[in-house]
Scaffold this motif. Sequence first.
Motif, PDB file in Angstrom:
ATOM      1  N   GLU A  80      -1.123   6.733  -5.338  1.00 61.52           N
ATOM      2  CA  GLU A  80      -2.153   7.329  -4.574  1.00 61.52           C
ATOM      3  C   GLU A  80      -1.639   7.738  -3.010  1.00 61.52           C
ATOM      4  O   GLU A  80      -2.129   8.815  -2.259  1.00 61.52           O
ATOM      5  CB  GLU A  80      -3.460   6.910  -4.552  1.00 61.52           C
ATOM      6  N   MET A  81      -1.000   6.812  -2.488  1.00 59.19           N
ATOM      7  CA  MET A  81      -0.784   6.890  -0.984  1.00 59.19           C
ATOM      8  C   MET A  81       0.483   7.926  -0.795  1.00 59.19           C
ATOM      9  O   MET A  81       0.536   8.263   0.330  1.00 59.19           O
ATOM     10  CB  MET A  81      -0.487   5.415  -0.519  1.00 59.19           C
ATOM     11  N   ILE A  82       1.329   7.906  -1.716  1.00 61.45           N
ATOM     12  CA  ILE A  82       2.590   8.752  -1.718  1.00 61.45           C
ATOM     13  C   ILE A  82       2.171  10.034  -1.871  1.00 61.45           C
ATOM     14  O   ILE A  82       2.470  10.992  -0.850  1.00 61.45           O
ATOM     15  CB  ILE A  82       3.551   8.317  -2.505  1.00 61.45           C
TER      16      ILE A  82
ATOM     17  N   ALA B 134      -1.024  11.048  -0.798  1.00 62.48           N
ATOM     18  CA  ALA B 134      -1.750  11.330   0.009  1.00 62.48           C
ATOM     19  C   ALA B 134      -0.960  11.641   1.697  1.00 62.48           C
ATOM     20  O   ALA B 134      -1.074  12.507   2.285  1.00 62.48           O
ATOM     21  CB  ALA B 134      -2.653  10.259   0.445  1.00 62.48           C
ATOM     22  N   PHE B 135       0.139  10.948   1.484  1.00 63.42           N
ATOM     23  CA  PHE B 135       1.152  10.769   2.769  1.00 63.42           C
ATOM     24  C   PHE B 135       1.640  12.225   2.527  1.00 63.42           C
ATOM     25  O   PHE B 135       1.874  13.130   3.676  1.00 63.42           O
ATOM     26  CB  PHE B 135       2.178   9.904   2.599  1.00 63.42           C
ATOM     27  N   SER B 136       2.150  12.785   1.367  1.00 65.80           N
ATOM     28  CA  SER B 136       2.714  14.172   1.184  1.00 65.80           C
ATOM     29  C   SER B 136       1.875  15.108   1.569  1.00 65.80           C
ATOM     30  O   SER B 136       2.293  16.167   2.295  1.00 65.80           O
ATOM     31  CB  SER B 136       3.150  14.295  -0.459  1.00 65.80           C
TER      32      SER B 136
ATOM     33  N   TRP C  87       0.852  -1.330  -0.056  1.00 68.09           N
ATOM     34  CA  TRP C  87       0.131  -0.153   0.090  1.00 68.09           C
ATOM     35  C   TRP C  87       0.962   1.324  -0.114  1.00 68.09           C
ATOM     36  O   TRP C  87       0.435   2.192  -0.690  1.00 68.09           O
ATOM     37  CB  TRP C  87      -0.929  -0.153   1.284  1.00 68.09           C
ATOM     38  N   TYR C  88       1.992   1.262   0.572  1.00 69.74           N
ATOM     39  CA  TYR C  88       2.785   2.451   0.695  1.00 69.74           C
ATOM     40  C   TYR C  88       3.604   2.675  -0.445  1.00 69.74           C
ATOM     41  O   TYR C  88       4.146   3.919  -0.834  1.00 69.74           O
ATOM     42  CB  TYR C  88       3.802   2.480   2.003  1.00 69.74           C
ATOM     43  N   GLN C  89       3.564   1.847  -1.356  1.00 68.99           N
ATOM     44  CA  GLN C  89       4.167   2.282  -2.635  1.00 68.99           C
ATOM     45  C   GLN C  89       3.063   2.640  -3.938  1.00 68.99           C
ATOM     46  O   GLN C  89       3.747   2.818  -4.858  1.00 68.99           O
ATOM     47  CB  GLN C  89       5.051   0.813  -3.159  1.00 68.99           C
ATOM     48  N   ASN C  90       2.015   2.804  -3.446  1.00 62.84           N
ATOM     49  CA  ASN C  90       1.034   3.142  -4.407  1.00 62.84           C
ATOM     50  C   ASN C  90       1.063   4.666  -4.805  1.00 62.84           C
ATOM     51  O   ASN C  90       1.199   5.251  -3.606  1.00 62.84           O
ATOM     52  CB  ASN C  90      -0.134   2.748  -4.089  1.00 62.84           C
TER      53      ASN C  90
END
Length: 171
Positions: A11-13, A15-17, A6-9
């Motif tokens: 969209e997640m990057i 969102a995390f940014s 999940w953390y390599q998607n």
Amino acid sequence: MAKKPWYQNPEMIVAFSALVIGIVTTFTSIYSAAIDRAYARASVWPSVEIARGYGYDSFRYIVSNNGTGPAVIKYAKVTHDKKYLSQWRDINVFEEVTQSHIGKTVLSAQKTITPVLYKGNKVDDILKVDNLISIELCYCSIYDECWIVNRDNNPRPIEQCVIDDKHKFLQ
């Protein structure tokens, strides 16, 4: 095709940014607001001083506000030989004086008032009594930050200005 964690998607990057940027922006805003409040308080900070002046035929007490904002004087306490006074004329040598009210007033920034002025030939007698006189003022800023100052002119902060009515200087 293998599934990515999940953390390599992408969209997640993104969102995390966005989350990191939001947190940094929030802390920056809080810090900026604290600095603005401190600046606002400093821009209206009163600094009351008590002084005396005398010559061969005159004597006066002087109260000045050398700060950047108004001083809301809540009360004055004056003692002579450890006895509370309600007016200057309670001291015999101050029978013939010009008085100004100091007990509850607003003193603008960079302004001075003369709570007592004597003109005459008893200045030497007044100077002898002057050593037994204690003056204390309690004043606040417009933000209700309060200080007590006496003739030493070392203001000390207090929570609020409270005095027993029988100790209050009325002039």
